[in-house]
Design a protein around this motif. Sequence first.
Motif, short mmCIF file in Angstrom:
data_model
loop_
_atom_site.label_atom_id
_atom_site.label_comp_id
_atom_site.label_asym_id
_atom_site.label_seq_id
_atom_site.Cartn_x
_atom_site.Cartn_y
_atom_site.Cartn_z
N ASP A 293 0.83 -1.20 0.00
CA ASP A 293 0.00 0.00 0.00
C ASP A 293 0.86 1.26 0.00
N ARG A 294 1.90 1.25 0.81
CA ARG A 294 2.78 2.41 0.86
C ARG A 294 3.54 2.57 -0.45
N ASN A 295 3.92 1.47 -1.04
CA ASN A 295 4.63 1.52 -2.32
C ASN A 295 3.74 2.14 -3.39
N ALA A 296 2.44 1.79 -3.38
CA ALA A 296 1.51 2.35 -4.35
C ALA A 296 1.38 3.86 -4.16
N ALA A 297 1.38 4.31 -2.91
CA ALA A 297 1.30 5.75 -2.64
C ALA A 297 2.55 6.46 -3.13
N PHE A 298 3.71 5.87 -2.91
CA PHE A 298 4.95 6.46 -3.40
C PHE A 298 4.94 6.57 -4.93
N LYS A 299 4.42 5.53 -5.58
CA LYS A 299 4.39 5.54 -7.05
C LYS A 299 3.51 6.67 -7.57
N GLU A 300 2.37 6.91 -6.94
CA GLU A 300 1.49 8.01 -7.34
C GLU A 300 2.21 9.35 -7.18
N ARG A 301 2.93 9.50 -6.08
CA ARG A 301 3.67 10.74 -5.85
C ARG A 301 4.79 10.90 -6.88
N ARG A 302 5.47 9.80 -7.18
CA ARG A 302 6.52 9.86 -8.19
C ARG A 302 5.97 10.37 -9.52
N ASP A 303 4.85 9.81 -9.93
CA ASP A 303 4.27 10.18 -11.22
C ASP A 303 3.88 11.66 -11.24
N LEU A 304 3.35 12.15 -10.14
CA LEU A 304 2.98 13.56 -10.03
C LEU A 304 4.20 14.46 -10.17
N VAL A 305 5.25 14.14 -9.41
CA VAL A 305 6.44 14.98 -9.39
C VAL A 305 7.16 14.95 -10.74
N VAL A 306 7.30 13.79 -11.33
CA VAL A 306 7.98 13.68 -12.63
C VAL A 306 7.25 14.50 -13.68
N SER A 316 14.65 18.55 -17.03
CA SER A 316 14.33 17.26 -17.63
C SER A 316 14.44 16.19 -16.55
N CYS A 317 13.33 15.55 -16.23
CA CYS A 317 13.29 14.63 -15.09
C CYS A 317 13.00 13.21 -15.53
N PRO A 318 13.99 12.31 -15.46
CA PRO A 318 13.75 10.90 -15.75
C PRO A 318 12.77 10.28 -14.75
N THR A 319 12.14 9.19 -15.14
CA THR A 319 11.21 8.49 -14.26
C THR A 319 11.96 7.39 -13.52
N PRO A 320 12.11 7.53 -12.19
CA PRO A 320 12.86 6.52 -11.44
C PRO A 320 12.07 5.22 -11.27
N GLU A 321 12.80 4.15 -11.03
CA GLU A 321 12.18 2.82 -10.89
C GLU A 321 12.06 2.37 -9.45
N GLY A 322 12.60 3.19 -8.51
CA GLY A 322 12.52 2.82 -7.11
C GLY A 322 12.89 3.98 -6.22
N ALA A 323 12.93 3.71 -4.92
CA ALA A 323 13.22 4.71 -3.89
C ALA A 323 12.17 5.81 -3.93
N PHE A 324 12.43 6.94 -3.25
CA PHE A 324 11.45 8.05 -3.28
C PHE A 324 12.14 9.38 -3.57
N TYR A 325 12.99 9.33 -4.63
CA TYR A 325 13.70 10.51 -5.07
C TYR A 325 13.57 10.68 -6.58
N VAL A 326 13.63 11.93 -7.02
CA VAL A 326 13.86 12.22 -8.43
C VAL A 326 15.11 13.08 -8.52
N TYR A 327 15.75 13.01 -9.68
CA TYR A 327 17.02 13.72 -9.89
C TYR A 327 16.96 14.41 -11.25
N PRO A 328 16.29 15.56 -11.30
CA PRO A 328 16.15 16.24 -12.59
C PRO A 328 17.48 16.77 -13.11
#
Length: 400
Positions: A293-306, A316-328
């Motif tokens: 459940d928490r992983n699903a919530a993180f994924k939704e947040r990832r998609d929003l931020v990216v 330019s922000c790649p779509t990460p495959e794990g963790a809870f960071y983006v690195y534009p």
Amino acid sequence: MDRLSAALGRIAPSATLAMSGRVIDLKAQGIDVIGLSAGEPDFDTPDFVKEAAIQAIRDGMTKYTAVDGIAPLKQAIIAKFKRDNGIDYTPKQITVNSGGKHTLFNALVATLDKGDEVIIPAPYWVSYPDIVQFAGGTPVVIMATVAQNYKITPEQLDAAITPRTRWLILNSPSNPTGAAYNAVELEALGQVLMKHPHVMLLTDDMYEHIWYAQSPFTTMLQVCPDLYDRTLTMNGASKAYAMTGWRIGYAGGPAWLIKAMADLQSQSTSNPCSISQYAVLAALNGPQDFLRDRNAAFKERRDLVVAMLNDAPGLSCPTPEGAFYVYPDASGVMGKTTPKGKKIETDADLIDYFLDDYRVAAVHGAAFGLSPGFRISYATSAEILKEACTRIQSACAALV
């Protein structure tokens, strides 16, 4: 009177903690600032874990324990490695430490001498090179660019290995990029290591359960079991179980290395917090369904931020495959000028601009070894993330 050791001169304060400190100071002044610099889940520690800790206190489990972990926790860790990763360990191959950083510190200080080299892919977690340098070793950084999806290639690894190479540190999913190696990519790197039997592998799996790729999470020993005798597989409770403050990391590896790490720990911290050990025991042995459940919530947040960062001019922000960071990647805003007339020459300038003018805190890419870029942690609510990304969009749009 104020002379410090040479070893201390080889390290710098953590850039992520420094930015978090700036955020705390600003909030204390009543300033509306959004902090996206800390790698800490906003979810709470599960209730069943809390209850286990409370019960341990009531049961008087408040004394010294074995230096590197209580026997029941070691058994739970053995079961976890078998259940999740298919790796077999004995109690003599398990270490329990005061956080993952402590695990890394023990392993590197116990094995590095002056002149020893440690290969570290960049972007890297800020503590890797500093701990290597403190231990007397030399970091050898391999650049994993945005064009490579922030992952090194077998050819890069092979070219970086020398007779002095002691370790490769591999973090997947990655802090700070969220990049994750699949089984095929890991096997290719493992085949390089098989050619160089003097090189050890430290695989940092701290974000194992925060995973979005279609293929399952894989750690190196699942695809290259022949590396078993020279691999330290590290993990912990901090991220998946939202237990950052409990300070428990652990690892499985060769018995000789585990003993050396225990010897070092016996003269530094001694045992990890006894109550925290019982809490992690409950976390590993208890229900695991909440992780999905928490992983699903993180994924939704990832998609929003990216999506929102890719709408910011110049980012330019790649779509990460794990963790809870983006690195534009921030190449598109370098050289531009703020409305106040300050030129953005580095990613540190950009981060200062975000914080000073738009009250959003992130961490500049130079701290992680690859510029120009920055790290954002999306381990907070969607509402906060939407507001933060809106501010970043406005900040980038205002540059000329």
